[in-house]
Scaffold this active site. Structure first.
Site: not given
Lengths: 223, 223
Positions: B8, B150, B177
């Site tokens: 990230d 993601k 995330d």
């Protein structure tokens, strides 16, 4: 005393492969903490400069498109029009004299290109007859409005912060940095700079690229 | 053995003020030189990720818009459509339930916003009834297509590099995330991560943000 430093990006705070110099970032953050104003001027586009400003932590306005547009406090200020650069770009592209580059997608006041071999002189001459200019940033060529250069960015900063020329230091390595070297400011170049800039520079650093930037920034008071 | 690391950006390789960590950049460059593939996935936009990739020197493809678009070799690959996120965004904006943020100007597959106080639950519920999702990146909220996260980016990388899950390490700090933490990969979080990620992480670093990233990257072999 130097109150403001205006830095080029590619080739100045980055190496030839465009990797940003950690020593330059560190030095920028340090001198800002000491009260020096740091700004950046690049041929690159606003969203890239917005990213660099954010992640490096540059507090002053930054300039994209060779001074054509400014970014500060979530505001984009274009100082020139896209009309003529775009019109000529499209004509020259259809004549297969140049090719555009990816970042044109995000440009507001100029176009960037790679000349088709043998055509650069012709492109410059056509640009001039349309009241435009061409410049090589070392990473690509740019088709710009007349007066759209890093000297223009410098004048904006001088006005915003009410500074005298001798309170401003500029640092750059390439042809598109020349307009800020024509002002009566303090001029520094990294060791990798074009000869034409070295001949008019007040300070040539021992090291190249970002190491040269750190060398200048960390010795501002003794310049 | 970890062959690929997916990181990230905001809050992971940057500090809470979004300053990029020099130790993280240094560690990314080092492990890449040692043959480890490093990629980035962010809620930010393609041109910003193009800048980060270029200046940090990330060699693998990088992902913008929470996995919605990929950048590599001057190619932008959007995996989702802008149609539905944009339509709902405009409706909610006209009803004064949310406000857009600057980077929407450069988005291709999603919209980012700040909810008007008291309206987030309603926004999420409307999004879900339209087959969309909302997620908080810690820096803004995002209106995304279903499946655009993601975890999707991770699957793309797994496919591109023909890897197994246990050869991949993910690291992130925030709600957006989580989808990459649901895969059977090695999971690391910096000390500043959300509790919900910490509870499922294999490794919680002693230090926060970029220092935590460096801690993980420089010890990949002993994990």
């Amino acid at each position: 005393m130097i109150k403001l430093v205006l830095l080029d990006v590619d080739g100045t705070i980055t190496d030839p492969g465009r990797l940003i110099s950690l020593r330059a970032i560190e030095a920028i953050r340090k001198v800002q903490n000491d009260g020096v104003i740091v700004s950046l001027a690049s041929g690159n586009v606003i969203p890239v400069m917005y990213g660099v400003k954010t992640f490096v932590g540059v507090k002053a306005p930054v300039f994209a498109e060779n001074g054509g547009a400014m970014f500060q406090n979530d505001n984009i200020t274009p100082f020139f029009s896209m009309d003529m650069p775009k019109r000529l770009f499209e004509k020259l592209e259809s004549e297969e004299k140049l090719k555009g580059i990816l970042s044109n997608k995000w440009r507001l006041t100029s176009m960037a290109y790679v000349p088709v071999e043998g055509h650069q002189a012709e492109i410059t001459s056509e640009a001039e007859s349309e009241g435009l200019v061409t410049v090589d940033s070392g990473f690509s060529w740019h088709l710009l409005n007349r007066g759209q250069d890093k000297g223009f960015a410098l004048e904006k900063l001088k006005e915003i912060y009410s500074l005298d020329y001798d309170e401003i230091l500029v640092m750059g390595d390439s042809y598109n940095d020349a307009p800020m070297f024509k002002k009566d400011v303090v001029k520094a170049v990294p060791a990798n700079a074009e000869e034409s800039l070295k001949t008019i520079a007040d300070h040539i650093t021992k090291e190249g690229n970002g190491d040269g930037v750190a060398e200048i920034l960390l010795n501002l008071r003794s310049l």
